[in-house]
Design an enzyme around this catalytic site. Structure first.
Site, PDB file in Angstrom:
ATOM      1  N   GLU A 267       1.538  -0.308  -5.115  1.00 60.11           N
ATOM      2  CA  GLU A 267       0.632   0.795  -5.375  1.00 60.11           C
ATOM      3  C   GLU A 267       1.565   2.007  -5.527  1.00 60.11           C
ATOM      4  O   GLU A 267       2.042   2.557  -4.527  1.00 60.11           O
ATOM      5  CB  GLU A 267      -0.341   1.005  -4.213  1.00 60.11           C
ATOM      6  CG  GLU A 267      -1.330   2.126  -4.470  1.00 60.11           C
ATOM      7  CD  GLU A 267      -2.262   2.360  -3.281  1.00 60.11           C
ATOM      8  OE1 GLU A 267      -3.446   2.659  -3.512  1.00 60.11           O
ATOM      9  OE2 GLU A 267      -1.800   2.250  -2.120  1.00 60.11           O
TER      10      GLU A 267
ATOM     11  N   ASP B 140       0.844  -1.188   0.000  1.00 67.12           N
ATOM     12  CA  ASP B 140       0.000   0.000   0.000  1.00 67.12           C
ATOM     13  C   ASP B 140       0.885   1.245   0.000  1.00 67.12           C
ATOM     14  O   ASP B 140       1.859   1.333   0.752  1.00 67.12           O
ATOM     15  CB  ASP B 140      -0.897  -0.014   1.239  1.00 67.12           C
ATOM     16  CG  ASP B 140      -2.035   0.975   1.146  1.00 67.12           C
ATOM     17  OD1 ASP B 140      -3.023   0.662   0.489  1.00 67.12           O
ATOM     18  OD2 ASP B 140      -1.905   2.061   1.743  1.00 67.12           O
TER      19      ASP B 140
END
Length: 504
Positions: A108, A71
């Protein structure tokens, strides 16, 4: 970071109490916030980089994890002062660990400090990326935004502008939605976010959603609007599953899950985030569409491309053959995807505008004719065919396309031979059997028994390595174990590779 900067012990605990300036990016006594949560771990400090690497090794070798998605991964590329690094040590060491060579690493590739690295994340030839440019472009094209046709074509072909230099199409994780943001149904149901339920007066969440409500905001009883929304969901899936790259969607999209326009539901322990099992009854048609298009993508192996599409692999068309009209503001685009194995070419067309379009389909390959596989304008179950051989169109037919619809045709030998569409006829009950096996495995574990799992060789897979290469066996990765023969043996009766019965 652990109760902020103003708390004395016990507020100063864990890494903050151990060595705050080692483990966190700080300057002038203030935490840098590239994560959106108030602090950022100082990943490229040598001590922290080693710790992160050791954690990954533990999860891989001891826990059997076969891949990681990071993330806001761009925060991991910042140096101890918060500046982006071209060769961040923590990324390099986890990538070049030879014992983790078959582990999937997916970024990401952005963070909350404005660092946006789609196509430029430090990858060392291995990392895949959530392709945020794919998401944004496809959303804009599908709602009819002008000037998006060329970019849309680039995304279908694998985003070579981002990855061709030293990576492959499968390094692009293509997606329309993710766990953050709108659900897929909300992308076609809301023009703006509705996050009041989060208690921040709708100030949280992203304001740039590239969504379109199809005529009315939110839930409506308007049948025409609801039909259009279903078409748009299916159109997105057609684009996703014909694109070069790895397709990704969110559990719940297959039954039209809605978060009621909330695009920041991290704080919601409610039906906004729960999987709505009753949706399987009310959205059987949509579920069937997802099921069959996924099966088709898996069975049509040449769509799982290891190289980018060029002129030999794709032929562009418009409403008339060989005239894609790249300069037109109207979003109609068609293409023939060339089957290099069996010659079963695929014609796909997107009418992402408000007009009815009469399409002249290109001449089918010699000795073949076109058969309809998908027309998102048709009601379920006619929208996607279990067996396209029942829907012949002839060698060079005309086809009427409704506004905001997509069509997929397959070129098969006259009479429909040459393709085993029986593979598409797996029933929902078979999927239920899989779920039942998984449930049995969990129950056995809860009762002190263990499923009989058999290690299998690692097959060719989109592992973000070379798809064409034969992978070495890997028996410690649990998600690659064969659970097709679930038993009720106790742990003492099992014989895991490299583990004796005395190993607990």
């Amino acid at each position: 970071a652990e109760m902020g900067t103003d708390f004395l012990p016990p507020g100063w605990y864990n890494f903050k109490g151990l060595a705050v300036d080692t483990y966190y990016i700080r300057q002038g006594g203030k935490f840098h916030n590239y994560s959106g949560t108030g602090n950022t771990v100082n990943c490229n400090n040598p001590v922290v980089a080693e710790y992160v690497h050791d954690c990954l090794r533990y999860w891989v070798h001891e826990m059997g994890v076969d891949g990681f998605r990071f993330d806001l991964a761009s925060a991991m590329t910042r140096d101890p002062r918060g500046k982006p690094m071209s060769n961040p040590p923590v990324i390099e060491r986890m990538t070049k660990d030879p014992t983790m060579r078959d582990v999937k690493l997916i970024a990401e590739p952005w963070d909350c400090g404005g660092l946006y690295q789609v196509g430029s994340f430090p990858h060392y030839g291995h990392w895949g990326e959530w392709n945020g440019k794919y998401r944004d472009c496809v959303r804009r094209f599908m709602k009819g935004d002008k000037g998006t046709k060329g970019d849309f074509a680039t995304r279908l072909c694998g985003s070579a502008d981002l990855y061709k230099k030293d990576r492959k199409p499968y390094h692009s994780i293509n997606f329309i939605v993710a766990h953050d943001g709108f659900s897929l149904m909300d992308v076609v149901s809301y023009n703006g976010k509705h996050n009041e339920e989060n208690g921040e007066h709708n100030n949280d969440g992203d304001n740039h959603n590239e969504s379109w409500n199809c005529g009315k905001e939110g839930t409506t009883g308007d049948g025409k609007v609801n039909e259009l929304r279903l078409r748009q969901v299916k159109n997105f899936m057609v684009a996703l599953f014909v694109s070069a790259g790895v397709p990704m969607f969110v559990m719940g999209d297959e039954i039209g899950h809605t978060k009621n326009g909330n695009n920041n539901t991290w704080c919601q322990d409610s039906g906004l985030n729960y999987f709505q099992w009753k949706g399987l009854d009310s959205k059987k048609g949509l579920f069937n569409f997802f099921r069959l298009i996924i099966k088709w993508r898996k069975d049509t192996t040449w769509l799982n491309r290891s190289e980018f599409m060029g002129d030999k692999e794709i032929k562009w068309h418009g409403a008339k053959p060989n005239t894609p009209e790249w300069d037109s503001d109207y979003n109609f685009l068609a293409a023939v995807l060339v089957d290099p194995i069996d010659g079963n070419d695929v014609y796909v067309a997107f009418n992402s505008g408000h007009k009815d379009i009469g399409v002249t389909v290109p001449e089918s390959p010699h000795g073949r004719q076109w058969y309809r596989f998908i027309d998102t304008n048709l009601p379920s179950p006619r929208d996607i065919s279990h067996d396209p051989r029942n829907h012949a169109l002839g060698s060079r037919p005309s086809y009427g396309m409704a506004p905001h619809s997509s069509v997929v045709l397959i070129a098969l030998p006259h009479g429909g031979g040459g393709y085993d569409f029986g593979k598409l006829k797996k029933s929902i009950s078979q999927l239920t059997d899989i779920h039942r096996v998984q449930s049995i495995s969990c129950l056995l574990g809860a009762e002190g028994a263990t499923a009989n799992v058999t290690p299998v060789e690692l097959r060719d897979s989109p592992s973000l390595l070379n798809l064409a290469a034969k992978a070495a066996p890997m028996t410690r990765t649990l998600s690659r174990w064969d659970v097709s023969h679930v038993g009720t043996q106790t742990p003492k009766e099992l014989n895991f590779p490299g583990m004796s019965p005395s190993d607990d």
